[in-house]
Design an enzyme around this catalytic site. Sequence first.
Site, PDB file in Angstrom:
ATOM      1  N   ASN A   1      46.188  73.099 -52.471  1.00  0.00           N
ATOM      2  CA  ASN A   1      45.421  74.169 -53.114  1.00  0.00           C
ATOM      3  C   ASN A   1      45.474  74.124 -54.651  1.00  0.00           C
ATOM      4  O   ASN A   1      44.455  74.274 -55.309  1.00  0.00           O
ATOM      5  CB  ASN A   1      45.859  75.536 -52.589  1.00  0.00           C
ATOM      6  CG  ASN A   1      47.346  75.801 -52.777  1.00  0.00           C
ATOM      7  OD1 ASN A   1      48.148  74.871 -52.838  1.00  0.00           O
ATOM      8  ND2 ASN A   1      47.718  77.057 -52.870  1.00  0.00           N
TER       9      ASN A   1
ATOM     10  N   GLY B   1      54.308  75.058 -49.133  1.00  0.00           N
ATOM     11  CA  GLY B   1      53.311  75.156 -48.077  1.00  0.00           C
ATOM     12  C   GLY B   1      53.486  76.412 -47.257  1.00  0.00           C
ATOM     13  O   GLY B   1      54.010  77.425 -47.745  1.00  0.00           O
ATOM     14  N   SER B   2      53.091  76.345 -46.016  1.00  0.00           N
ATOM     15  CA  SER B   2      53.108  77.529 -45.154  1.00  0.00           C
ATOM     16  C   SER B   2      54.521  77.857 -44.683  1.00  0.00           C
ATOM     17  O   SER B   2      55.411  76.996 -44.662  1.00  0.00           O
ATOM     18  CB  SER B   2      52.217  77.299 -43.935  1.00  0.00           C
ATOM     19  OG  SER B   2      52.799  76.356 -43.055  1.00  0.00           O
ATOM     20  N   THR B   3      54.696  79.114 -44.267  1.00  0.00           N
ATOM     21  CA  THR B   3      56.005  79.547 -43.768  1.00  0.00           C
ATOM     22  C   THR B   3      56.400  78.752 -42.525  1.00  0.00           C
ATOM     23  O   THR B   3      57.543  78.295 -42.400  1.00  0.00           O
ATOM     24  CB  THR B   3      55.971  81.050 -43.443  1.00  0.00           C
ATOM     25  OG1 THR B   3      55.662  81.774 -44.640  1.00  0.00           O
ATOM     26  CG2 THR B   3      57.314  81.521 -42.905  1.00  0.00           C
ATOM     27  N   LYS B   4      55.459  78.570 -41.610  1.00  0.00           N
ATOM     28  CA  LYS B   4      55.774  77.858 -40.363  1.00  0.00           C
ATOM     29  C   LYS B   4      56.215  76.425 -40.643  1.00  0.00           C
ATOM     30  O   LYS B   4      57.242  75.966 -40.119  1.00  0.00           O
ATOM     31  CB  LYS B   4      54.553  77.865 -39.443  1.00  0.00           C
ATOM     32  CG  LYS B   4      54.803  77.203 -38.090  1.00  0.00           C
ATOM     33  CD  LYS B   4      53.571  77.303 -37.198  1.00  0.00           C
ATOM     34  CE  LYS B   4      53.828  76.630 -35.846  1.00  0.00           C
ATOM     35  NZ  LYS B   4      52.634  76.708 -34.960  1.00  0.00           N
TER      36      LYS B   4
ATOM     37  N   GLY C   1      57.322  75.295 -43.477  1.00  0.00           N
ATOM     38  CA  GLY C   1      58.550  75.355 -44.263  1.00  0.00           C
ATOM     39  C   GLY C   1      59.785  75.593 -43.412  1.00  0.00           C
ATOM     40  O   GLY C   1      60.858  75.043 -43.684  1.00  0.00           O
TER      41      GLY C   1
ATOM     42  N   GLU D   1      59.052  76.686 -51.174  1.00  0.00           N
ATOM     43  CA  GLU D   1      58.155  77.703 -51.740  1.00  0.00           C
ATOM     44  C   GLU D   1      57.065  77.925 -50.713  1.00  0.00           C
ATOM     45  O   GLU D   1      56.206  77.082 -50.519  1.00  0.00           O
ATOM     46  CB  GLU D   1      57.583  77.229 -53.081  1.00  0.00           C
ATOM     47  CG  GLU D   1      56.982  78.369 -53.908  1.00  0.00           C
ATOM     48  CD  GLU D   1      55.519  78.627 -53.611  1.00  0.00           C
ATOM     49  OE1 GLU D   1      55.250  79.374 -52.640  1.00  0.00           O
ATOM     50  OE2 GLU D   1      54.655  78.115 -54.332  1.00  0.00           O
TER      51      GLU D   1
ATOM     52  N   CYS E   1      49.278  80.709 -54.091  1.00  0.00           N
ATOM     53  CA  CYS E   1      50.487  81.420 -53.660  1.00  0.00           C
ATOM     54  C   CYS E   1      50.794  82.627 -54.541  1.00  0.00           C
ATOM     55  O   CYS E   1      51.535  83.520 -54.128  1.00  0.00           O
ATOM     56  CB  CYS E   1      51.682  80.462 -53.621  1.00  0.00           C
ATOM     57  SG  CYS E   1      51.951  79.555 -55.148  1.00  0.00           S
TER      58      CYS E   1
END
Length: 312
Positions: free
Chosen positions: A160, A237-240, A242, A259, A293
Amino acid sequence: MSNVKTIEKYSKWTKSPIGGVWKSGSSNKECVVRNPYNNEVLVTFPYANKADINEAYETAERAQRSWGETSAYERIKVLEKVANLIEEKREEIVELLVEESGSSKLKANVEIDCSIADVKEAAKYPLQMEGSIRESLIPGKENRVYRDPVGVVGAITPWNWPFYLTIRVVAPAIATGNSIVLKPDSQTPISGGLMIAKIFEEAGLPEGVLNVIVADLEEIGDYFVEHPIPQVISFTGSTKAGQHVGSIATKHLKKPALELGGNNAFIVLDDADVDEAVSAAAFGKYMHSGQICIAINRIIIDRKLYPSFVEK
């Protein structure tokens, strides 16, 4: 039917710095980079595979030994040159971010400004890698504390804000004497990796300190994180995703630096100019379609201004 092969616009970016040299990846699979606006193919090149990852990490480990012993002033010189080169290449980077990541020109310029600021900040770090002598609980003894490089950093960066979110990891790691193996998102491998590596190379960074791996996750699996050489794994990146990266890293006794997005509040107090607040809120929420973010997630408004703010 014509046999003339179409020349892809970014055909010069078909190789990656792996093992200290720019070379093609060894996978049989191809990375196809497209312009998200019109689906135009910008460049096609072979992915890297597990053998390339191993070579990159082994080279980074060797290169780090000498880079970690390089004087602070030499490291500062490289970083200051990087900041200057980013500014000199601004128009080229803006065009790349527009075509590869779907950025607006405004967003691309903000990303470059943030990158330059972070590199300049990182240029202060080499002189902060100092030691100190401290008191001990044991009489006649002393405690010595040294700030040393961790060694090799593995970094996984997103699509992004590809240029800045990579610079944010690479510049501090290199400033503090580490080497790095970078895996940018395969949607933005140029702005998120290859362009950055070329800039550091032009600034005088020694071969092997920064390696770039553009790989297909289905092929490499968790190998990038599981590899025994990196001591730190940085992931944005994404929580999942990460959670998965963090669990793999800690399982192998590596330090994860994660992050995973933000939950950012925008607060409007009772003395605010409503028109300015509405304008700022819209910009903060919808810049780059909100795919940032640090985009606004919650707007908290004083009751007195709530009706007019919502209406506007």
